[in-house]
Design an enzyme around this catalytic site. Structure first.
Site, short mmCIF file in Angstrom:
data_model
loop_
_atom_site.label_atom_id
_atom_site.label_comp_id
_atom_site.label_asym_id
_atom_site.label_seq_id
_atom_site.Cartn_x
_atom_site.Cartn_y
_atom_site.Cartn_z
N TRP A 15 0.94 -1.26 -0.25
CA TRP A 15 -0.01 -0.06 -0.01
C TRP A 15 0.77 1.44 -0.06
O TRP A 15 0.31 2.50 -0.29
CB TRP A 15 -0.80 0.01 1.21
N LYS A 16 2.04 1.08 0.24
CA LYS A 16 3.15 2.00 0.23
C LYS A 16 2.36 3.12 1.22
O LYS A 16 1.80 2.96 2.33
CB LYS A 16 3.20 2.91 -1.18
N HIS B 121 13.02 -2.33 -1.25
CA HIS B 121 12.21 -1.79 -2.34
C HIS B 121 12.97 -0.12 -2.91
O HIS B 121 13.55 0.52 -2.34
CB HIS B 121 10.85 -1.08 -1.52
N GLU C 174 11.85 2.22 -4.01
CA GLU C 174 11.52 3.44 -3.57
C GLU C 174 12.42 3.86 -2.36
O GLU C 174 12.65 5.20 -2.06
CB GLU C 174 10.20 3.61 -3.17
N GLU D 140 11.52 -6.60 -9.47
CA GLU D 140 10.74 -5.12 -9.91
C GLU D 140 11.56 -4.23 -10.38
O GLU D 140 12.25 -3.50 -9.97
CB GLU D 140 10.43 -4.48 -8.43
N GLY E 190 4.89 1.66 -10.87
CA GLY E 190 3.88 2.88 -10.91
C GLY E 190 3.78 3.69 -12.41
O GLY E 190 3.13 4.61 -12.29
N SER F 238 3.20 -2.37 -11.94
CA SER F 238 2.22 -2.49 -12.63
C SER F 238 1.36 -3.78 -13.19
O SER F 238 0.88 -3.85 -14.25
CB SER F 238 2.48 -1.63 -14.22
N GLY G 172 1.31 -2.58 -6.29
CA GLY G 172 1.33 -1.30 -5.61
C GLY G 172 0.00 -0.91 -5.87
O GLY G 172 -1.27 -1.20 -5.02
#
Ligand code: PGA
Length: 219
Positions: free
Chosen positions: A10-11, A95, A97, A143, A149, A181, A202
């Site tokens: 869910w970030k 991750h 990010e 990933e 995203g 995605s 995500g």
């Protein structure tokens, strides 16, 4: 059917009313028993999701999105493995990010894996290509940055080829997931790949209806 993990990341999304709405709408009961759904919300929502699981309103496992590289102590703002362990079984580590926005290094990521394993959490380790991963890691998520995203996933065939190479290079890795995605529309094609054991989702996991379809469509 082979075992499949569907991990929802869910970030930094959802405040409490949105979590409640998601819980009301999500329908996961059509799950094949070989499909394991893991929800990774923000830390603050783990207690509410644990409650939903214990009341049998939600048949899932829980994960955190990160872990402190340290144990308990004077580390303001950090959440350590023992604290996570009260609520979750899994933890996402590395991750992209976190590497991009928080400048996480390989060394730090390795410390996080060690902290997770020490307290009995299972790391889901994110990598962007074929690389060597620590011996403790059994679940890897491939990933590629270009797919996260963007609405432009990797092809299932390429993801499958990468998964095969990751396993060849890391004999201790049991499961390779694909992330980037993934949607209710493309899930089936990833689910069919023999070297893949599921997906990390995500954006599409935020919508309860779409996520329910992803779970339904993989089996
Ligand atoms: P996405 O994110 O499904 O929104 O592309 C995947 C991820 O970053 O784990």
């Amino acid at each position: 059917m082979k075992k499949s993990f569907i991990v929802a990341n869910w970030k930094s999304n959802k405040a409490t009313p949105e979590v409640e709405a998601w819980l009301k709408e999500v329908k996961l009961e059509a799950q094949n028993t070989e499909v394991k759904v893991i929800i990774c919300p923000a830390y603050v929502h783990l207690p509410r999701l644990k409650q939903a699981v214990s009341e049998d309103a939600l048949r899932v496992s829980l994960g955190a999105q990160d872990i402190s590289p340290f144990g308990p102590g004077a580390y303001t703002g950090e959440v350590n493995g023992l604290q996570i362990k009260d609520f979750a079984e899994y933890v996402l580590i590395g991750h992209s990010e976190r590497r991009t926005h928080f400048k996480e290094t390989d060394e730090e990521v390795l410390q996080k894996i060690q902290r997770a394993v020490e307290v009995g959490l299972t790391p889901i380790f994110c990598i962007q290509d074929v690389s060597v991963v620590a011996d403790e890691v059994k679940i890897v998520a491939y990933e590629p940055i270009f797919a996260i995203g963007t609405g432009k996933p990797d092809t299932p065939e390429n993801a499958n080829a990468v998964a095969r190479k990751i396993k060849e290079k890391n004999k201790h890795v049991e499961y390779v997931l694909y992330g980037g995605s993934v949607t209710a529309e493309n899930i089936k094609s990833f689910g069919e790949m023999e070297a893949l054991s599921g997906v990390l989702v995500g954006k599409a996991s935020l919508d309860a209806q779409e996520f329910s379809l992803i779970v339904k469509n993989i089996s």
